[in-house]
Design a protein around this motif. Sequence first.
Motif, short mmCIF file in Angstrom:
data_model
loop_
_atom_site.label_atom_id
_atom_site.label_comp_id
_atom_site.label_asym_id
_atom_site.label_seq_id
_atom_site.Cartn_x
_atom_site.Cartn_y
_atom_site.Cartn_z
N ILE A 30 0.86 -1.19 0.00
CA ILE A 30 0.00 0.00 0.00
C ILE A 30 0.89 1.23 0.00
N GLU A 31 0.55 2.25 -0.79
CA GLU A 31 1.35 3.46 -0.88
C GLU A 31 1.34 4.21 0.45
N GLU A 32 2.44 4.92 0.71
CA GLU A 32 2.60 5.62 1.99
C GLU A 32 1.45 6.59 2.26
N GLN A 33 1.08 7.40 1.27
CA GLN A 33 0.02 8.36 1.51
C GLN A 33 -1.32 7.67 1.76
N SER A 34 -1.53 6.53 1.09
CA SER A 34 -2.76 5.77 1.32
C SER A 34 -2.79 5.24 2.75
N VAL A 35 -1.64 4.75 3.23
CA VAL A 35 -1.56 4.31 4.62
C VAL A 35 -1.84 5.48 5.56
N ALA A 36 -1.23 6.62 5.28
CA ALA A 36 -1.46 7.81 6.11
C ALA A 36 -2.93 8.20 6.10
N ASN A 37 -3.58 8.09 4.95
CA ASN A 37 -5.00 8.43 4.86
C ASN A 37 -5.85 7.49 5.71
N VAL A 38 -5.52 6.18 5.66
CA VAL A 38 -6.25 5.21 6.48
C VAL A 38 -6.08 5.53 7.96
N LEU A 39 -4.85 5.83 8.37
CA LEU A 39 -4.60 6.16 9.76
C LEU A 39 -5.33 7.44 10.17
N THR A 40 -5.41 8.39 9.25
CA THR A 40 -6.13 9.64 9.55
C THR A 40 -7.61 9.37 9.76
N VAL A 41 -8.21 8.60 8.85
CA VAL A 41 -9.63 8.26 9.00
C VAL A 41 -9.85 7.51 10.31
N SER A 42 -8.91 6.61 10.64
CA SER A 42 -9.05 5.84 11.88
C SER A 42 -9.00 6.75 13.10
N GLN A 43 -8.24 7.84 13.01
CA GLN A 43 -8.20 8.79 14.12
C GLN A 43 -9.55 9.46 14.31
N PHE A 44 -10.20 9.78 13.21
CA PHE A 44 -11.53 10.38 13.32
C PHE A 44 -12.55 9.38 13.87
N LEU A 45 -12.39 8.10 13.52
CA LEU A 45 -13.24 7.08 14.12
C LEU A 45 -12.95 6.99 15.62
N GLY A 46 -11.68 7.13 15.98
CA GLY A 46 -11.33 7.16 17.39
C GLY A 46 -11.96 8.34 18.11
N ILE A 47 -12.00 9.48 17.43
CA ILE A 47 -12.66 10.66 18.01
C ILE A 47 -14.13 10.36 18.26
N ALA A 48 -14.78 9.71 17.28
CA ALA A 48 -16.19 9.34 17.46
C ALA A 48 -16.36 8.40 18.65
N ALA A 49 -15.44 7.46 18.82
CA ALA A 49 -15.52 6.53 19.94
C ALA A 49 -15.35 7.26 21.27
N ALA A 50 -14.39 8.19 21.34
CA ALA A 50 -14.16 8.93 22.58
C ALA A 50 -15.35 9.84 22.89
N LEU A 51 -15.92 10.45 21.86
CA LEU A 51 -17.12 11.27 22.07
C LEU A 51 -18.29 10.42 22.56
#
Length: 390
Positions: free
Chosen positions: A233-254
């Motif tokens: 997987i390309e580096e930026q694609s991995v970074a994008n997945v991790l970024t989306v996962s952070q927003f999912l984490g935000i939803a979980a914490a909220l």
Amino acid sequence: MSDALDLNSRASRYSMFYLAVVGVCVFIIQPAVVQGFVDVLGLTPEQAGYVASAEMWGLAITTIVLAFVAHRIDWRRATIVFLAISVIGNAASIGQSDPVTLSVIRTLTGLGLGGMISLPFAMVGMTANPDRNFGLLVVWVLVYGALGVLVAPMTLDAFGLDGIWLFLAAFCALGLLCVRYLPRGEATDAATESGKPLSALHAASALGGVLLFNVAIGMVWAYVFLVGTEGGIEEQSVANVLTVSQFLGIAAALLAAALAQSAGRIKPLAVGILGTGAGAALLLGDISYFIFSLAVYVFNFMWNLAQPYLLATLSGFENPARMLIRAASLQMIGFALGPFVAANLIAETSTPYANVYLIAAVGFALSWVMVLVAQLAPDARGEADAERDR
């Protein structure tokens, strides 16, 4: 040692939140930093893991020391010292490429950052609604993490690791603006010190569960970026997945903050910890973009659902500030052990990280059992007092 400061004021609470983000400002973007060690500095994945582990050991040392002395020191003055060490360490990292030298400097940096984990966590545990406030704390950590992971590849391309070190130095320095809104020490009033009393055995079980949970987190998080890129997987694609996962984490914490104590603590914590292990287990086999994305999304959502409940559970026990400071030290030991253990489990096979994620998944399950033992411990004051944990 506490003065007349209102711990529940917005200025005080958000100062605690900011400093807690400072404490994990490297760890939360560690996958991108480890990738930078490999791509920019030319370190091997094993060397990168050892450097990442060195910084976590610095954090661990400070949190261990604070577990014994935090109740005797002025928290505001200590915060100034810890922030200064963090700024110096990040600035000194600029231009460094030797793994041994960098490990020493990052260990020094970790000594400062460790104070910004123990003390803010203890402060939040002293507030009137720790369940909600720990949820909000995790939200701010993840907002930082989402932005950091998103821009890290671009920063590495444009400025190398020096750009990241410079940003981190400035970010830590801004924490000095928060010091005036912090308590000077551990609260001693009945409202903050009451809680469910635990035997030594049950307290050890709870804290042992914290340690094991964070060892597993450290194992998964340190190498997740490399798992994606080595899976094609390309580096930026991995970074994008991790970024989306952070927003999912935000939803979980909220979600955790919104539910606060209305859902109890036992069931949400079980779902969060075991779900985190399930996310890690998805990375055991061959990696595709879909599998990688699903695994990271599940892992980050469940991790950040579990984290506020885990901290709130500890704040519900007797002497919450001290319990949380001890937990912070074990958390940092776990973060330090995680990359080190993982580096030694990497195998020369088609799935080099399978052993890492298998052991991590088992670790999550065992950590849940250990915390559950403490949650279900009998309360000497009667079942009514323990009802909030159920």
